[in-house]
Design a protein around this motif. Sequence first.
Motif, PDB file in Angstrom:
ATOM      1  N   LEU A 121     -26.555  54.592 -24.199  1.00 53.28           N
ATOM      2  CA  LEU A 121     -26.811  55.897 -23.587  1.00 53.28           C
ATOM      3  C   LEU A 121     -27.016  55.748 -22.094  1.00 53.28           C
ATOM      4  N   ASP A 122     -26.596  56.770 -21.345  1.00 55.30           N
ATOM      5  CA  ASP A 122     -26.940  56.813 -19.920  1.00 55.30           C
ATOM      6  C   ASP A 122     -28.353  57.370 -19.792  1.00 55.30           C
ATOM      7  N   PRO A 123     -28.930  57.421 -18.606  1.00 54.88           N
ATOM      8  CA  PRO A 123     -30.315  57.896 -18.457  1.00 54.88           C
ATOM      9  C   PRO A 123     -30.519  59.345 -18.901  1.00 54.88           C
ATOM     10  N   ALA A 124     -29.443  60.147 -18.942  1.00 60.12           N
ATOM     11  CA  ALA A 124     -29.567  61.537 -19.379  1.00 60.12           C
ATOM     12  C   ALA A 124     -29.357  61.684 -20.885  1.00 60.12           C
ATOM     13  N   GLY A 125     -29.114  60.581 -21.586  1.00 65.19           N
ATOM     14  CA  GLY A 125     -28.925  60.633 -23.030  1.00 65.19           C
ATOM     15  C   GLY A 125     -27.492  60.834 -23.462  1.00 65.19           C
ATOM     16  N   ASN A 126     -26.529  60.766 -22.544  1.00 61.04           N
ATOM     17  CA  ASN A 126     -25.112  60.856 -22.918  1.00 61.04           C
ATOM     18  C   ASN A 126     -24.687  59.535 -23.541  1.00 61.04           C
ATOM     19  N   ALA A 127     -24.001  59.614 -24.673  1.00 60.31           N
ATOM     20  CA  ALA A 127     -23.554  58.412 -25.369  1.00 60.31           C
ATOM     21  C   ALA A 127     -22.208  57.951 -24.817  1.00 60.31           C
ATOM     22  N   LEU A 128     -22.098  56.649 -24.616  1.00 62.99           N
ATOM     23  CA  LEU A 128     -20.859  56.036 -24.150  1.00 62.99           C
ATOM     24  C   LEU A 128     -20.438  54.958 -25.134  1.00 62.99           C
ATOM     25  N   GLU A 129     -19.120  54.858 -25.342  1.00 68.82           N
ATOM     26  CA  GLU A 129     -18.555  53.785 -26.147  1.00 68.82           C
ATOM     27  C   GLU A 129     -17.493  53.085 -25.316  1.00 68.82           C
ATOM     28  N   PHE A 130     -17.562  51.774 -25.291  1.00 74.64           N
ATOM     29  CA  PHE A 130     -16.509  50.975 -24.681  1.00 74.64           C
ATOM     30  C   PHE A 130     -15.964  50.076 -25.771  1.00 74.64           C
ATOM     31  N   LYS A 131     -14.644  50.001 -25.830  1.00 73.01           N
ATOM     32  CA  LYS A 131     -14.012  49.201 -26.868  1.00 73.01           C
ATOM     33  C   LYS A 131     -12.871  48.409 -26.284  1.00 73.01           C
ATOM     34  N   ALA A 132     -12.381  47.441 -27.069  1.00 76.17           N
ATOM     35  CA  ALA A 132     -11.239  46.625 -26.677  1.00 76.17           C
ATOM     36  C   ALA A 132     -10.533  46.154 -27.937  1.00 76.17           C
ATOM     37  N   PHE A 133      -9.256  45.893 -27.802  1.00 80.21           N
ATOM     38  CA  PHE A 133      -8.439  45.395 -28.897  1.00 80.21           C
ATOM     39  C   PHE A 133      -7.828  44.062 -28.484  1.00 80.21           C
ATOM     40  N   ALA A 134      -7.888  43.064 -29.371  1.00 80.56           N
ATOM     41  CA  ALA A 134      -7.192  41.810 -29.107  1.00 80.56           C
ATOM     42  C   ALA A 134      -5.689  42.088 -29.060  1.00 80.56           C
ATOM     43  N   ASP A 135      -5.256  43.061 -29.871  1.00 87.08           N
ATOM     44  CA  ASP A 135      -3.850  43.481 -29.932  1.00 87.08           C
ATOM     45  C   ASP A 135      -3.821  44.977 -29.606  1.00 87.08           C
ATOM     46  N   MET A 136      -3.488  45.302 -28.369  1.00 83.05           N
ATOM     47  CA  MET A 136      -3.526  46.702 -27.920  1.00 83.05           C
ATOM     48  C   MET A 136      -2.580  47.604 -28.724  1.00 83.05           C
ATOM     49  N   SER A 137      -1.596  47.023 -29.422  1.00 87.72           N
ATOM     50  CA  SER A 137      -0.704  47.856 -30.256  1.00 87.72           C
ATOM     51  C   SER A 137      -1.458  48.457 -31.434  1.00 87.72           C
ATOM     52  N   GLN A 138      -2.670  47.988 -31.692  1.00 85.77           N
ATOM     53  CA  GLN A 138      -3.487  48.507 -32.789  1.00 85.77           C
ATOM     54  C   GLN A 138      -4.277  49.763 -32.400  1.00 85.77           C
ATOM     55  N   LEU A 139      -4.188  50.193 -31.143  1.00 90.27           N
ATOM     56  CA  LEU A 139      -4.972  51.326 -30.657  1.00 90.27           C
ATOM     57  C   LEU A 139      -4.835  52.552 -31.560  1.00 90.27           C
TER      58      LEU A 139
END
Length: 142
Positions: A121-139
């Motif tokens: 969460l940011d300080p205002a309580g907004n949720a953030l997700e960061f992700k990554a793929f070993a194989d970007m074709s799987q997005l």
Amino acid sequence: MTNVTPFHIAFPVNDLAAARHFYGTVLGCPEGRSSDQWIDFDLFGHQIVAHLKPGAANEDNLHHNPVDGHDVPVPHFGVVLEMDQWHALAERLRGAGIKFVIEPYIRFKGQVGEQATMFFLDPAGNALEFKAFADMSQLFAK
């Protein structure tokens, strides 16, 4: 992947100074234009804008949906990174003492769409997700 057009998102924060520190210093987002009511940030090439909305943090307004055995906060936003960027960001956040809603881990391990993910969460309580793929074709794989 082909060139992706940058997205734009505006979201509420209750303290612009805290948003400036979190997005600018902790996440390392270069700052763009700003006023006493909003701040533009460059989030990995995407334009995000923190708009001042006075009041309490909105963490209590989050809904959660089960995904891969975790309660994923909704709404949330973030970026799909390269795997090395994702690991570097996870370490940067740990070093900054950020509390994770969902600790960095590999989701759907061994399945279609396997991905690294983390939520916080940011300080205002907004949720953030960061992700990554070993194989970007799987997005978008089913």
